[in-house]
Design an enzyme around this catalytic site. Sequence first.
Site, PDB file in Angstrom:
ATOM      1  N   PHE A 106      23.113   5.039  19.569  1.00  0.00           N
ATOM      2  CA  PHE A 106      22.816   4.729  18.163  1.00  0.00           C
ATOM      3  C   PHE A 106      21.419   4.147  17.980  1.00  0.00           C
ATOM      4  CE2 PHE A 106      27.359   3.752  19.102  1.00  0.00           C
ATOM      5  CZ  PHE A 106      27.863   4.960  18.665  1.00  0.00           C
TER       6      PHE A 106
ATOM      7  N   GLU B 252      22.413  10.912  11.374  1.00  0.00           N
ATOM      8  CA  GLU B 252      22.196   9.655  10.666  1.00  0.00           C
ATOM      9  C   GLU B 252      22.569   9.683   9.192  1.00  0.00           C
ATOM     10  OE1 GLU B 252      18.537   9.837  12.777  1.00  0.00           O
ATOM     11  OE2 GLU B 252      18.549   7.685  13.135  1.00  0.00           O
TER      12      GLU B 252
ATOM     13  N   ILE C 159      23.580  12.054  23.332  1.00  0.00           N
ATOM     14  CA  ILE C 159      24.231  10.745  23.205  1.00  0.00           C
ATOM     15  C   ILE C 159      25.535  10.857  22.419  1.00  0.00           C
ATOM     16  CG2 ILE C 159      22.085   9.467  23.455  1.00  0.00           C
ATOM     17  CD1 ILE C 159      22.053   9.041  20.414  1.00  0.00           C
TER      18      ILE C 159
ATOM     19  N   ARG D 164      21.161  24.228   7.344  1.00  0.00           N
ATOM     20  CA  ARG D 164      22.194  25.059   7.938  1.00  0.00           C
ATOM     21  C   ARG D 164      23.004  24.208   8.921  1.00  0.00           C
ATOM     22  NH1 ARG D 164      20.080  30.054  11.531  1.00  0.00           N
ATOM     23  NH2 ARG D 164      21.960  31.326  11.637  1.00  0.00           N
ATOM     24  N   ILE D 165      24.307  24.402   8.928  1.00  0.00           N
ATOM     25  CA  ILE D 165      25.168  23.632   9.822  1.00  0.00           C
ATOM     26  C   ILE D 165      25.497  24.485  11.049  1.00  0.00           C
ATOM     27  CG2 ILE D 165      27.401  22.468  10.056  1.00  0.00           C
ATOM     28  CD1 ILE D 165      25.325  21.017   8.237  1.00  0.00           C
TER      29      ILE D 165
HETATM   30 MO1  MOS Z   1      18.367   6.939  16.344  1.00  0.00          MO
HETATM   31  S1  MOS Z   1      18.334   5.052  15.574  1.00  0.00           S
HETATM   32  O1  MOS Z   1      16.776   7.469  16.081  1.00  0.00           O
HETATM   33  O2  MOS Z   1      18.820   6.871  17.941  1.00  0.00           O
END
Ligand code: MOS
Length: 747
Positions: free
Chosen positions: A248, A714, A473, A637-638
């Site tokens: 994050f 985000e 991540i 686009r998804i």
């Molecule tokens: Mo994100 S806060 O750019 O890992």
Amino acid sequence: MAGAAISRSGIGAPVDRVEGRLKVTGAAKYAAEFNEAALLHGHAYASRITKGRIAAIDPSAALAVPGVLDVLTHENRPDLPLLRRHYQDEVASPGIPFVPLWSDKVLFAGQPVALVVAETAEIARYASSLLEIDYEEEPHETDLKEALHRAAAPWRTRKGYVRPKSRGDAPTAFEAAAVRIDGEYHLMPEHHNPMELFGTTVVRHDDGRLTIYDKTQGALNSRNYISKIFGYGGDEIQVLSPFVGGAFGAALRPQHQLFLAVLAARHLERSVRVVMTRQEMWSLQFRPECYQWVKLGAEPDGRLAAIVNHAVTNSSRLETYTDNIVSWGGMLYRCDNADLEYRIAETDTMTPGDMRAPGAATGVNLFEIAMDELAYAAGVDPLELRLRNYAEKDEMHGIDYTSKALRECYAAGAERFGWARRVFEPRSMREGRELIGWGMATGIWEAMQSKTACRATLRADGRLEVATGTADIGPGTYTMMVQVAAERTGLPAERIEAKLGDSTLPYAPVQGGSWTAASTGSAVALACETLRTRLYEMARDLPDSPFASTGIDDVRFEDGEVVRNVDPMNKRMRFEAILEAAGCPELKVEETAKPGMISMMRKARNSHSAVFAEVRVDEELGVMRVTRIVSACAAGRIINPKIARSQILGGIVFGLGMALEEESMMDHRLGRFMNHDLAEYHVPVNADLFDVDIIFVEEQDEEVNPLGVKGVGELGVPGTAAAIANAVFHATGKRIRDLPITIDKLL
Ligand code: MOS
């Protein structure tokens, strides 16, 4: 895509994560799980004071514990380069990077001041409790409220930080406006709290080379950081980070344990692991606390005449961490006058850092509460207010967007939520002893692209590998790479393998900013297109080729075969047959995709959302439940609707935490965060989540990047906390301008 068949696993297909099985069976290994015979363990001892110096350290009791090998401190550590540039990483804030064990100075609470190295982690941790340290304490200043008077405009800013651009004369227009609101808004500091702790395992080989398993959002960033400090050449170290248990933003910069583990491994000529404890994670970076002052002036019908938006966040004494907080309202709404100002105040803390939607999570959510206040001041429905102020352009820079389907998001979200049935008056909807509130807000994030390289290798068995040094991540990067490669080559997903999280792979920046799908995706697409062309040419040039005297547009690539459009039953060749016939054991290409700089400046690139929330508040107890959320998102686009949905869902959970639960509370007498564990720092759990409905309004955007994707990592955060806060107002009639809205603020 011309020439490639539409496949079940290509772009747009809701396929399962390709690494999902490894993760749920425990086969996926994280940085602190890679084992090595005779591995040593380091425990970082955290300073007990917040500011001052270490007068003396006596390690003798710790060293006397059986199994302890060494105690490293600023007094006995190996020599290190003196210049700060050796310690600056790819995403460092300007200033002087913090280096553990640098000197006797203590700059923030929890600063690692010694590393105890022992045969087991338990021995190291126990022995560290026996260190005897004399401190000379100095007074510290950690309270942002106390520091507001000395806040100043940042004079050094990070790459990419955009100074907010004011326009018109907002203070005068505000004074003259028929409808006005004026408020102070506040957000508490937050910590990222990924499930995986920060950990690094350094495996030292006999010849001195290091294999480093690090929890990071950028294997190359960690590699370059360690190389610069310790003077390693190109292939002397390799950083691997195949799986990351959440980050994050917390693992964008190399963290203390990486440096400490390498320092100890070199010094002792052994393999060493260092893992931070959950409590110590609070001494790393955090989303900074923020005070924001918003004045909005409008015509009687709610049309904006003035936006005054000022904010202050804190940074450390070492580095200038800046966030883009005040620009968003100025971009989002049509208004001739905007006065935007951002300042920072230095405090005696660790440097804050990026946390999911940094800047926008804070700035958009607080601003959108102010917009709700304006709606009530003007007597205009909150959604109608946004529509009356809708901007087709980026109002701050006066430029067009590559695409902006926010209007469609408002419509789709309102329809799904049933917004038309809302009664405007606060406290007017209830069921039994529960007050019901409906609130909404706008969300916005950036659609960035960063230069990224990808290597595509087609092997003799017809399998394809696509490889780049990015991270995954959690947003599904492995899967995204496979899907893009499947679409571009026509190979089935089962025959494609994605590789990442390895510093020896082609260049990629840290994974962050929601730019990876656009950046890595474009690189994978480009590499696969080149591979396809080379494969076709190889096939065409074979003796008796079925593709003799054709052009590439005369063939298509499907299911692992090159197929001629004319006479496809007879004129076709499998990929592996082409390689074999050409005597080529493998076909390898590498390409770099980068954004067009001029077009980047000419148009704004953003994703948008409209968030609607329902809360139910027990009037007597103040207990709040967020019973419904609808988020309608426009993010180009998804690539994978299933994984994209879980990205937005995760962002919504962050927004819910910001609205009602998450806050790191500091005792300023001690200068230390006190609720430094997951029992006392509340994050939303399953019991806090009810009905979450996510809608994607697809945008056909050929300008934003070659894939037309904007990223979704985000976007779930901005807008969500505000929609919930606004719903709490609608339910209760109480306007809370201080997030999170905990029960004590409501009663
Ligand atoms: Mo994100 S806060 O750019 O890992």
